[in-house]
Write a protein that holds these residues in place. Structure first.
Motif, PDB file in Angstrom:
ATOM      1  N   GLU A 194      61.199  29.294  67.713  1.00 17.36           N
ATOM      2  CA  GLU A 194      60.704  29.250  66.306  1.00 17.36           C
ATOM      3  C   GLU A 194      59.331  28.626  66.424  1.00 17.36           C
ATOM      4  O   GLU A 194      58.381  29.137  65.572  1.00 17.36           O
ATOM      5  CB  GLU A 194      61.640  28.628  65.249  1.00 17.36           C
ATOM      6  CG  GLU A 194      62.761  29.148  65.023  1.00 17.36           C
ATOM      7  CD  GLU A 194      63.023  30.505  64.441  1.00 17.36           C
ATOM      8  OE1 GLU A 194      61.912  30.851  63.796  1.00 17.36           O
ATOM      9  OE2 GLU A 194      64.011  31.039  64.598  1.00 17.36           O
ATOM     10  N   GLU A 249      58.534  31.198  59.851  1.00 16.18           N
ATOM     11  CA  GLU A 249      59.079  30.631  61.091  1.00 16.18           C
ATOM     12  C   GLU A 249      58.880  29.036  61.080  1.00 16.18           C
ATOM     13  O   GLU A 249      59.587  28.443  61.650  1.00 16.18           O
ATOM     14  CB  GLU A 249      57.925  31.188  61.967  1.00 16.18           C
ATOM     15  CG  GLU A 249      58.098  32.837  62.302  1.00 16.18           C
ATOM     16  CD  GLU A 249      59.293  33.508  62.896  1.00 16.18           C
ATOM     17  OE1 GLU A 249      60.518  32.650  62.566  1.00 16.18           O
ATOM     18  OE2 GLU A 249      59.438  34.573  63.226  1.00 16.18           O
ATOM     19  N   HIS A 279      61.872  27.765  59.679  1.00 10.07           N
ATOM     20  CA  HIS A 279      63.027  27.605  60.721  1.00 10.07           C
ATOM     21  C   HIS A 279      62.621  26.621  61.685  1.00 10.07           C
ATOM     22  O   HIS A 279      63.758  26.098  61.874  1.00 10.07           O
ATOM     23  CB  HIS A 279      63.036  28.963  61.346  1.00 10.07           C
ATOM     24  CG  HIS A 279      63.156  30.393  60.564  1.00 10.07           C
ATOM     25  ND1 HIS A 279      63.044  31.589  61.179  1.00 10.07           N
ATOM     26  CD2 HIS A 279      63.526  30.292  59.236  1.00 10.07           C
ATOM     27  CE1 HIS A 279      63.297  32.439  60.132  1.00 10.07           C
ATOM     28  NE2 HIS A 279      63.342  31.816  59.052  1.00 10.07           N
ATOM     29  N   GLU A 281      65.080  36.884  59.932  1.00  8.75           N
ATOM     30  CA  GLU A 281      64.515  37.792  60.922  1.00  8.75           C
ATOM     31  C   GLU A 281      64.623  39.221  60.948  1.00  8.75           C
ATOM     32  O   GLU A 281      63.953  40.282  61.366  1.00  8.75           O
ATOM     33  CB  GLU A 281      65.093  37.406  62.533  1.00  8.75           C
ATOM     34  CG  GLU A 281      65.050  35.941  62.878  1.00  8.75           C
ATOM     35  CD  GLU A 281      63.583  35.372  63.040  1.00  8.75           C
ATOM     36  OE1 GLU A 281      62.824  36.438  63.417  1.00  8.75           O
ATOM     37  OE2 GLU A 281      63.127  34.400  62.958  1.00  8.75           O
ATOM     38  N   HIS A 338      61.287  40.110  59.531  1.00 10.83           N
ATOM     39  CA  HIS A 338      60.382  40.117  60.467  1.00 10.83           C
ATOM     40  C   HIS A 338      60.377  41.257  61.314  1.00 10.83           C
ATOM     41  O   HIS A 338      59.186  41.933  61.638  1.00 10.83           O
ATOM     42  CB  HIS A 338      60.255  38.674  61.347  1.00 10.83           C
ATOM     43  CG  HIS A 338      60.455  37.601  60.405  1.00 10.83           C
ATOM     44  ND1 HIS A 338      60.560  36.242  61.292  1.00 10.83           N
ATOM     45  CD2 HIS A 338      60.377  37.425  59.393  1.00 10.83           C
ATOM     46  CE1 HIS A 338      60.582  35.490  60.456  1.00 10.83           C
ATOM     47  NE2 HIS A 338      60.347  36.175  59.091  1.00 10.83           N
TER      48      HIS A 338
HETATM   49 FE   LIG Z   1      62.400  32.488  63.130  1.00  6.56          FE
END
Ligand SMILES: [Fe+2]
Ligand SMILES: [Fe+2]
Length: 266
Positions: free
Chosen positions: A90, A122, A125, A205, A208
């Protein structure tokens, strides 16, 4: 009146920050300032790459992937090693999102907004994993980490199409496959907090990888190249890892992989 801030230049400053706490706080501040409309985005600027990319702390020590230790989930240390490995991914993911943001001029404004969103998620995370690691008695940097993710970021610095193909839609997409079995292991070991964190990671994710897919397809369209064949070519040219199953086809479908590509993953 103060000059408005420029988003890509500010993302580069955060990328250079070596301290994880300062970097993630800086990214959260960028996201908040952008939401308040405080940024302009200079889509045309060719920014020079300074020394010191990516900013990262002296520890964890970076070692080849085969030397990153693994222990049983039955021990606290074993679970901490896994959480540390995820936190390291991360941290690199914060850097890769910031790099996608500052490095490539000439993309539509939504591209920069998308990668700012990724950087913000991120950073969250990383902070969730780091906080959980602390409850197990460890800190980020206590174990080793490997650098494969960043190596692919560097190799694809010259071409945004290769970057989108091989970082989000290859390496981040592996996370979609890897998270459910890890979540099951952690839940089975009784670490429900870690399992809940992995639920958030998987959800974000997918977004992403979707961003990577969307911009990959946009660039393929712009250059008049066929996406599936071009992807196969890029994996060879850049020596990218060939995706290995088992695949999380449902998450990959949600993340925008075409049925033609999903068929290659079965
Ligand atoms: Fe992530
Ligand atoms: Fe991600």
């Amino acid at each position: 009146m103060a000059q408005p801030l420029e988003l890509r230049a500010c993302a580069l400053q955060s990328l250079l920050d070596p301290d994880p706490a300062a970097k993630t706080a800086g990214v959260a501040a960028l996201v908040a300032a952008h939401a308040r409309g405080e940024f302009t985005v200079d889509r045309d600027a060719e920014l020079a790459a300074p020394e010191g990319i990516p900013g990262r702390p002296a520890r964890p020590e970076l070692v080849p992937p085969r030397l990153v230790g693994r222990r049983s989930m039955a021990t606290v240390e074993g679970r901490a090693m896994l959480i540390h490995a995820l936190a390291h991914i991360e941290f690199n993911a914060v850097n890769l999102a910031l790099d996608a943001l500052w490095r490539f001029p000439g993309m539509p404004s939504d591209y920069y907004t998308d990668w700012l969103r990724v950087a913000g998620e991120e950073a969250q995370h990383f902070n969730m994993l780091r906080a959980h690691l602390a409850t197990l008695g460890y800190a980020y940097g206590d174990f080793t980490g490997h650098d494969s993710l960043w190596e692919m970021v560097e190799k694809t610095s010259g071409d945004v199409l290769a970057r989108m193909a091989l970082v989000p839609r290859t390496l981040e997409a592996r996370g979609l496959d890897a998270i459910p079995p890890l979540r099951a292991k952690l839940a089975q070991a009784g670490d429900q907090e870690a399992a809940a964190i992995l639920d958030v990671l998987l959800r974000d994710e997918v977004g992403h990888v979707e961003i990577g897919n969307r911009w990959y397809l946009y660039l393929c369209g712009l250059r008049g190249v066929e996406p599936v064949a071009t992807y196969a070519e890029l994996t060879v040219r850049y020596k990218a890892p060939v995706p290995k199953g088992p695949f999380n086809l449902e998450a990959r479908r949600q993340a925008g992989f075409s049925e033609a590509e999903l068929a290659r993953f079965t």
